[in-house]
Scaffold this motif. Structure first.
Motif, mmCIF file in Angstrom:
data_model
loop_
_atom_site.group_PDB
_atom_site.id
_atom_site.type_symbol
_atom_site.label_atom_id
_atom_site.label_comp_id
_atom_site.label_asym_id
_atom_site.label_seq_id
_atom_site.Cartn_x
_atom_site.Cartn_y
_atom_site.Cartn_z
ATOM 1 N N GLY A 15 0.729 -1.109 0.146
ATOM 2 C CA GLY A 15 0.021 0.027 -0.064
ATOM 3 C C GLY A 15 0.888 1.282 0.097
ATOM 4 N N ILE A 16 0.341 2.386 0.918
ATOM 5 C CA ILE A 16 0.988 3.546 0.817
ATOM 6 C C ILE A 16 2.346 3.601 1.128
ATOM 7 N N GLY A 17 2.620 2.490 2.411
ATOM 8 C CA GLY A 17 3.932 2.624 2.773
ATOM 9 C C GLY A 17 4.894 1.868 1.949
ATOM 10 N N ALA A 18 4.535 1.056 1.192
ATOM 11 C CA ALA A 18 5.553 0.398 0.076
ATOM 12 C C ALA A 18 5.680 1.421 -1.163
ATOM 13 N N ALA A 19 4.656 2.099 -1.538
ATOM 14 C CA ALA A 19 4.846 3.093 -2.591
ATOM 15 C C ALA A 19 5.445 4.212 -2.028
ATOM 16 N N THR A 20 5.749 4.803 -0.901
ATOM 17 C CA THR A 20 6.411 5.598 -0.312
ATOM 18 C C THR A 20 7.833 5.219 -0.311
ATOM 19 N N ALA A 21 8.249 4.114 0.298
ATOM 20 C CA ALA A 21 9.526 3.593 0.192
ATOM 21 C C ALA A 21 10.252 3.369 -1.257
ATOM 22 N N GLU A 22 9.257 3.104 -2.235
ATOM 23 C CA GLU A 22 9.709 3.021 -3.683
ATOM 24 C C GLU A 22 10.124 4.338 -4.160
ATOM 25 N N ARG A 23 9.185 5.258 -3.932
ATOM 26 C CA ARG A 23 9.235 6.693 -4.466
ATOM 27 C C ARG A 23 10.508 7.086 -3.668
ATOM 28 N N LEU A 24 10.533 7.339 -2.553
ATOM 29 C CA LEU A 24 11.883 7.906 -1.878
ATOM 30 C C LEU A 24 13.105 7.267 -2.257
ATOM 31 N N VAL A 31 16.397 3.307 2.212
ATOM 32 C CA VAL A 31 15.091 3.334 3.009
ATOM 33 C C VAL A 31 15.089 1.889 3.908
ATOM 34 N N ILE A 32 14.506 2.258 4.810
ATOM 35 C CA ILE A 32 14.257 1.056 6.114
ATOM 36 C C ILE A 32 12.841 1.014 5.937
ATOM 37 N N LEU A 33 12.508 -0.493 5.438
ATOM 38 C CA LEU A 33 10.818 -0.645 5.384
ATOM 39 C C LEU A 33 10.574 -1.514 6.825
#
Length: 267
Positions: A15-24, A31-33
């Protein structure tokens, strides 16, 4: 400019967390997921896609990032356990360096109510408000968010840092969140912590904002939900996680350096 920055994103396995990690990561961040894969019981009102997303391993997202040349590390962490929070920062520092960007995205994902109902408006299981629902929802969304900000702030000040970004995801509204009452209340608390951080940490070059996404398809949106949103003048349409990630990326960027202390509502 996010080159050489390190971002910690919670709830980043989908979701939003994964999309944010990929964008940043695409913008140059390491990135630390942080994630917690959950196996949820069958529920006729919950799409299977959401159940699949919730049990996804964050390492799959991290691997996608690394295949594209980015820097990423996935760490399983139950945010109800307060000892996991310094562990995340320690791991970030060991792998990439101090955490410069904190994205509070994780949520306990439960629905509770004061009404005598067992199903919500789209047929998902609904429980009464209890000590257990309060503890789980506030433990993940409010307490963990506060402790993550506190850890971020303490380490920043200890190293005499002069740059930082805090973004917290929120939902609900000032008048409450029917059928997700503990969720809405916990998010309201997280927003208040975030806005306090915007004032207390400004001397250290930190901006802190809350992002209020529109209805976003993280796996739970059905055709009935899409039809309802199409008739609602408050929304353009159902958003995708990448739409939210773009707003977060702006807040992290140099262009967002003077944006702080806000609740940014998306349409």
């Amino acid at each position: 400019m996010t080159d050489s920055r390190t971002a910690l994103i919670t709830g980043a396995n989908h979701g939003i967390g994964a999309a944010t990690a990929e964008r940043l990561a695409a913008d140059g961040c390491a990135v630390i997921l942080a994630f917690l894969a959950l196996e949820e019981p069958d529920d006729p009102g919950t799409p299977e896609k959401l159940r699949v997303n919730h049990r996804q391993n964050g390492s799959l997202v991290a691997e996608r990032i690394r295949r594209r040349g980015g820097k990423a590390l996935a760490i399983s962490a139950d945010l109800l356990d307060e000892t996991q929070i310094p562990r995340l920062f320690d791991a970030a520092e060991q792998a990439f360096g101090p955490v410069d960007i904190l994205v509070n995205n994780a949520t306990a994902s439960l629905s509770d109510t004061f009404q005598a109902q067992s199903r919500d408006w789209i047929g998902r299981a609904l429980s009464p408000v209890t000590a257990a629902t309060f503890d789980r929802q506030f433990g993940v969304d409010a307490r963990a968010g506060a402790l993550l900000i506190a850890e971020f702030a303490a380490r920043l000040q200890q190293r005499q840092g002069s740059w930082g970004r805090i973004i917290s995801l929120t939902s609900g509204g000032e008048k409450g969140f029917p059928q997700e009452v503990s969720y809405g209340a916990a998010k309201a608390a997280l927003v208040n912590y975030t806005l306090s951080a915007s004032l207390e940490l400004s001397d250290f070059g930190v901006t802190a904002n809350a992002v209020h996404p529109p209805i976003t398809d993280t796996g739970w949106v059905t055709d009935d939900v899409r039809a309802a949103i199409a008739k609602d003048p408050h929304f353009f349409s159902v958003a995708e996680p990448n739409d939210v990630a773009e707003v977060i990326a702006f807040l992290v960027s140099d262009a967002g350096r003077r944006v702080t202390g806000n609740i940014i509502r998306m349409g």
